[in-house]
Design a protein around this motif. Structure first.
Motif, PDB file in Angstrom:
ATOM      1  N   PRO A 163      42.941  47.790  25.898  1.00  0.00           N
ATOM      2  CA  PRO A 163      42.155  46.594  25.550  1.00  0.00           C
ATOM      3  C   PRO A 163      42.817  45.645  24.563  1.00  0.00           C
ATOM      4  O   PRO A 163      42.171  44.699  24.102  1.00  0.00           O
ATOM      5  N   ILE A 164      44.082  45.818  24.267  1.00  0.00           N
ATOM      6  CA  ILE A 164      44.732  44.995  23.244  1.00  0.00           C
ATOM      7  C   ILE A 164      44.732  43.510  23.594  1.00  0.00           C
ATOM      8  O   ILE A 164      44.737  42.657  22.705  1.00  0.00           O
ATOM      9  N   THR A 165      44.702  43.156  24.877  1.00  0.00           N
ATOM     10  CA  THR A 165      44.654  41.748  25.264  1.00  0.00           C
ATOM     11  C   THR A 165      43.249  41.316  25.693  1.00  0.00           C
ATOM     12  O   THR A 165      43.068  40.206  26.208  1.00  0.00           O
ATOM     13  N   GLY A 166      42.262  42.187  25.521  1.00  0.00           N
ATOM     14  CA  GLY A 166      40.875  41.819  25.789  1.00  0.00           C
ATOM     15  C   GLY A 166      40.590  41.491  27.244  1.00  0.00           C
ATOM     16  O   GLY A 166      39.735  40.666  27.542  1.00  0.00           O
ATOM     17  N   GLN A 167      41.272  42.184  28.158  1.00  0.00           N
ATOM     18  CA  GLN A 167      41.189  41.788  29.563  1.00  0.00           C
ATOM     19  C   GLN A 167      40.336  42.704  30.429  1.00  0.00           C
ATOM     20  O   GLN A 167      40.146  42.431  31.618  1.00  0.00           O
ATOM     21  N   GLY A 168      39.792  43.799  29.890  1.00  0.00           N
ATOM     22  CA  GLY A 168      39.106  44.776  30.719  1.00  0.00           C
ATOM     23  C   GLY A 168      37.961  44.194  31.540  1.00  0.00           C
ATOM     24  O   GLY A 168      37.932  44.311  32.769  1.00  0.00           O
ATOM     25  N   SER A 169      36.995  43.562  30.881  1.00  0.00           N
ATOM     26  CA  SER A 169      35.853  43.013  31.611  1.00  0.00           C
ATOM     27  C   SER A 169      36.264  41.821  32.460  1.00  0.00           C
ATOM     28  O   SER A 169      35.680  41.570  33.526  1.00  0.00           O
ATOM     29  N   ASN A 170      37.278  41.078  32.018  1.00  0.00           N
ATOM     30  CA  ASN A 170      37.776  39.957  32.811  1.00  0.00           C
ATOM     31  C   ASN A 170      38.401  40.447  34.107  1.00  0.00           C
ATOM     32  O   ASN A 170      38.109  39.921  35.194  1.00  0.00           O
ATOM     33  N   SER A 171      39.243  41.464  34.002  1.00  0.00           N
ATOM     34  CA  SER A 171      39.862  42.016  35.206  1.00  0.00           C
ATOM     35  C   SER A 171      38.822  42.632  36.132  1.00  0.00           C
ATOM     36  O   SER A 171      38.921  42.527  37.355  1.00  0.00           O
ATOM     37  N   ALA A 172      37.796  43.265  35.540  1.00  0.00           N
ATOM     38  CA  ALA A 172      36.739  43.869  36.345  1.00  0.00           C
ATOM     39  C   ALA A 172      35.969  42.805  37.120  1.00  0.00           C
ATOM     40  O   ALA A 172      35.655  42.975  38.305  1.00  0.00           O
ATOM     41  N   SER A 173      35.668  41.693  36.469  1.00  0.00           N
ATOM     42  CA  SER A 173      34.944  40.617  37.128  1.00  0.00           C
ATOM     43  C   SER A 173      35.772  39.999  38.247  1.00  0.00           C
ATOM     44  O   SER A 173      35.270  39.739  39.356  1.00  0.00           O
ATOM     45  N   LYS A 174      37.054  39.773  37.975  1.00  0.00           N
ATOM     46  CA  LYS A 174      37.927  39.188  38.987  1.00  0.00           C
ATOM     47  C   LYS A 174      38.116  40.148  40.159  1.00  0.00           C
ATOM     48  O   LYS A 174      38.184  39.719  41.324  1.00  0.00           O
ATOM     49  N   CYS A 175      38.192  41.451  39.879  1.00  0.00           N
ATOM     50  CA  CYS A 175      38.296  42.446  40.949  1.00  0.00           C
ATOM     51  C   CYS A 175      37.056  42.413  41.830  1.00  0.00           C
ATOM     52  O   CYS A 175      37.158  42.415  43.065  1.00  0.00           O
ATOM     53  N   ALA A 176      35.884  42.377  41.211  1.00  0.00           N
ATOM     54  CA  ALA A 176      34.642  42.339  41.993  1.00  0.00           C
ATOM     55  C   ALA A 176      34.598  41.107  42.888  1.00  0.00           C
ATOM     56  O   ALA A 176      34.181  41.181  44.054  1.00  0.00           O
ATOM     57  N   ALA A 177      35.037  39.965  42.356  1.00  0.00           N
ATOM     58  CA  ALA A 177      35.027  38.735  43.148  1.00  0.00           C
ATOM     59  C   ALA A 177      35.997  38.827  44.323  1.00  0.00           C
ATOM     60  O   ALA A 177      35.683  38.396  45.445  1.00  0.00           O
ATOM     61  N   THR A 178      37.171  39.397  44.089  1.00  0.00           N
ATOM     62  CA  THR A 178      38.153  39.547  45.167  1.00  0.00           C
ATOM     63  C   THR A 178      37.657  40.507  46.233  1.00  0.00           C
ATOM     64  O   THR A 178      37.760  40.242  47.440  1.00  0.00           O
ATOM     65  N   TYR A 179      37.114  41.647  45.795  1.00  0.00           N
ATOM     66  CA  TYR A 179      36.603  42.625  46.756  1.00  0.00           C
ATOM     67  C   TYR A 179      35.436  42.048  47.557  1.00  0.00           C
ATOM     68  O   TYR A 179      35.316  42.295  48.760  1.00  0.00           O
ATOM     69  N   LEU A 180      34.573  41.283  46.894  1.00  0.00           N
ATOM     70  CA  LEU A 180      33.455  40.662  47.605  1.00  0.00           C
ATOM     71  C   LEU A 180      33.973  39.755  48.716  1.00  0.00           C
ATOM     72  O   LEU A 180      33.497  39.822  49.861  1.00  0.00           O
ATOM     73  N   ASP A 181      34.953  38.910  48.411  1.00  0.00           N
ATOM     74  CA  ASP A 181      35.516  38.031  49.431  1.00  0.00           C
ATOM     75  C   ASP A 181      36.115  38.829  50.585  1.00  0.00           C
ATOM     76  O   ASP A 181      35.927  38.488  51.761  1.00  0.00           O
ATOM     77  N   SER A 182      36.842  39.900  50.251  1.00  0.00           N
ATOM     78  CA  SER A 182      37.489  40.695  51.296  1.00  0.00           C
ATOM     79  C   SER A 182      36.464  41.369  52.203  1.00  0.00           C
ATOM     80  O   SER A 182      36.657  41.449  53.426  1.00  0.00           O
ATOM     81  N   ILE A 183      35.367  41.859  51.623  1.00  0.00           N
ATOM     82  CA  ILE A 183      34.321  42.508  52.421  1.00  0.00           C
ATOM     83  C   ILE A 183      33.636  41.492  53.326  1.00  0.00           C
ATOM     84  O   ILE A 183      33.437  41.738  54.528  1.00  0.00           O
ATOM     85  N   LEU A 184      33.307  40.338  52.777  1.00  0.00           N
ATOM     86  CA  LEU A 184      32.622  39.323  53.580  1.00  0.00           C
ATOM     87  C   LEU A 184      33.509  38.823  54.715  1.00  0.00           C
ATOM     88  O   LEU A 184      33.045  38.637  55.844  1.00  0.00           O
ATOM     89  N   GLU A 185      34.777  38.626  54.425  1.00  0.00           N
ATOM     90  CA  GLU A 185      35.696  38.129  55.450  1.00  0.00           C
ATOM     91  C   GLU A 185      35.946  39.148  56.554  1.00  0.00           C
ATOM     92  O   GLU A 185      36.298  38.781  57.681  1.00  0.00           O
ATOM     93  N   HIS A 186      35.754  40.422  56.258  1.00  0.00           N
ATOM     94  CA  HIS A 186      36.080  41.480  57.211  1.00  0.00           C
ATOM     95  C   HIS A 186      35.039  41.624  58.312  1.00  0.00           C
ATOM     96  O   HIS A 186      35.292  42.248  59.336  1.00  0.00           O
ATOM     97  N   GLY A 187      33.860  41.061  58.081  1.00  0.00           N
ATOM     98  CA  GLY A 187      32.835  41.084  59.128  1.00  0.00           C
ATOM     99  C   GLY A 187      32.398  42.489  59.480  1.00  0.00           C
ATOM    100  O   GLY A 187      32.125  43.318  58.599  1.00  0.00           O
ATOM    101  N   ASP A 188      32.318  42.787  60.786  1.00  0.00           N
ATOM    102  CA  ASP A 188      31.818  44.089  61.220  1.00  0.00           C
ATOM    103  C   ASP A 188      32.929  45.039  61.624  1.00  0.00           C
ATOM    104  O   ASP A 188      32.684  46.067  62.265  1.00  0.00           O
ATOM    105  N   ARG A 189      34.176  44.735  61.252  1.00  0.00           N
ATOM    106  CA  ARG A 189      35.288  45.639  61.569  1.00  0.00           C
ATOM    107  C   ARG A 189      35.280  46.847  60.629  1.00  0.00           C
ATOM    108  O   ARG A 189      34.729  46.779  59.530  1.00  0.00           O
TER     109      ARG A 189
END
Length: 417
Positions: free
Chosen positions: A302-328
């Motif tokens: 946590p020295i650069t204070g990025q934990g929750s920021n990286s977690a939020s960005k990961c969730a946003a990326t994963y959400l996009d990937s799931i939505l784009e994947h459709g029913d595959r």
């Protein structure tokens, strides 16, 4: 309707669950604690979320505490001298405000919202054997619980993990009664105090269960004078030790902390862990596969204070990937590609964080020193907390740093601190 299970109820898991829920997915969240248990428990982290990460919460309309939490407008850097002096002391201004909300407040509130919106909430700890069953029941299983047995399913990525032991001993206190920095009394700011060869103290305004507070967060080099919290169990002793170390190493911060008290009996935390990147796919005994989320697979210090920021960005990326994947099918090829997509962002954070854990090279000291003379340099540096990819242009190589300083110094105005 696709069925998705998320194991873990932190920043990334719940943000992803609420995002999927808003898109009509049938989502189950497994949490080992109820909202009331989270709200009334011990603090779980420090967190300061910068503008880009906060934008993902705004997009999902789950930024419930935006009007209550302090709006953080800057990040200050101070370097301690051997005699209690501050040879370096400056404040950089953020382009967009940052905020910190105690995860006890946020995760309890998000869990309740998820359930109120019709989500399936299961209060139960999960073992690998449980996931073996669930992998056959759900279209996709995501592991967002960054501690415990489940993390062992994800193999360490040695090429991306330069450290195999903790690089800092961590000690957190949530307090009320901290005074302002007299040089900027009107500005809410994160304060980063560097004590060469000893460690760092971070101070950040936050929101907790009983309102506004401040977080005092020591990061001590293992075996050094700050590495004294591991055996402390009494919260009052923890705070007293925090203040004694402030008085010894950072008298200017101690001067505004003489009247602080803990926000509550659960307002302290101590621990340590080795920063680690892991392979993103966990394989189950029955042949199924699960995808790791956020600090399950990328756990930075946590020295650069990025934990929750990286977690939020990961969730946003994963959400996009799931939505784009459709029913595959959510096969292993998709899982790896989804992680790789997130890694493109988090790799900058990982590189920066690992660099900050080592003694700073001369060109980094030059940047930090020059920021005290140039508001342009100070602002550029602190906005790297919001977008760490910008640091690639000037922070890591001496040649790029020298070119940046030469250009910025020629155009810089006076610093305001």
């Amino acid at each position: 309707m696709r069925k998705i299970l998320i194991v873990g109820a932190g920043q990334s898991g719940l943000q992803l669950a609420l995002g999927l829920q808003s898109q009509g997915y049938e989502v189950t969240v497994m949490s080992n604690r109820t909202p009331d248990e989270i709200r009334g428990g011990r603090v779980m982290s420090t967190q300061c979320m910068f503008d880009r990460a906060l934008s993902h919460e705004r997009d999902l309309e789950i930024n419930f505490w935006q009007n209550q939490a302090p709006k953080i407008e800057g990040v200050g850097i101070s370097v301690a001298g051997p005699d209690g002096s501050r040879p370096i002391d400056w404040l950089g201004r953020l382009k967009g405000f940052a905020q910190s909300v105690d995860q006890r407040v946020k995760m309890a509130g998000w869990l309740e919202t998820f359930a109120q919106r019709g989500g399936q909430l299961v209060i139960h700890g999960a073992a690998v054997s449980d996931l073996d069953f669930f992998a056959r029941t759900y279209d996709l299983v995501l592991v967002a619980a960054g501690k415990g047995e489940l993390v062992s399913m994800f193999a360490r990525d040695g090429e991306r993990s330069p450290y195999d032991a903790p690089q800092r001993a961590l000690a957190v206190s949530y307090v009320n009664g901290l005074g302002p920095r007299p040089e900027h009394p009107e500005t809410e700011a994160v304060r980063c105090n560097l004590v060469p060869g000893v460690g760092e103290l971070f101070i950040m305004p936050s929101l907790t269960n009983n309102g506004r507070c401040d977080i005092l967060f020591w990061e001590g080099i293992p075996g050094g004078p700050l590495d004294v919290f591991q055996d402390i169990r009494d919260p009052a002793e923890h705070l007293a030790t925090t203040l004694e170390l402030m008085e010894r190493f950072l008298p200017w911060e101690y001067a505004r902390a003489t009247k602080v008290e803990l926000t509550d009996a659960g307002g302290t935390l101590a621990g340590r862990y080795a920063p680690t990147v892991r392979k993103p796919i966990g394989r189950l005994p029955g042949g199924g596969a699960v995808l790791g989320v956020a600090d399950v697979v990328v756990a930075n210090d946590p020295i650069t204070g990025q934990g929750s920021n990286s977690a939020s960005k990961c969730a946003a990326t994963y959400l996009d990937s799931i939505l784009e994947h459709g029913d595959r099918p959510f096969d292993e090829e998709w899982m790896q590609a989804t992680f790789d997509r997130n890694w493109e962002s988090v790799r900058h954070t990982t590189r920066w964080t690992n660099a900050m854990l080592a003694p700073p090279p001369e060109h980094v000291l030059n940047i930090i020193g020059a920021a005290g003379q140039s508001q342009q340099i100070a602002d550029r540096f602190v906005n790297g907390f919001d977008d760490p990819s910008d640091l690639e242009d000037y922070f890591f190589e001496p040649e790029k740093a020298n070119a940046f300083l030469a250009e910025a110094t020629a155009a810089a105005g006076p610093a305001d601190s």
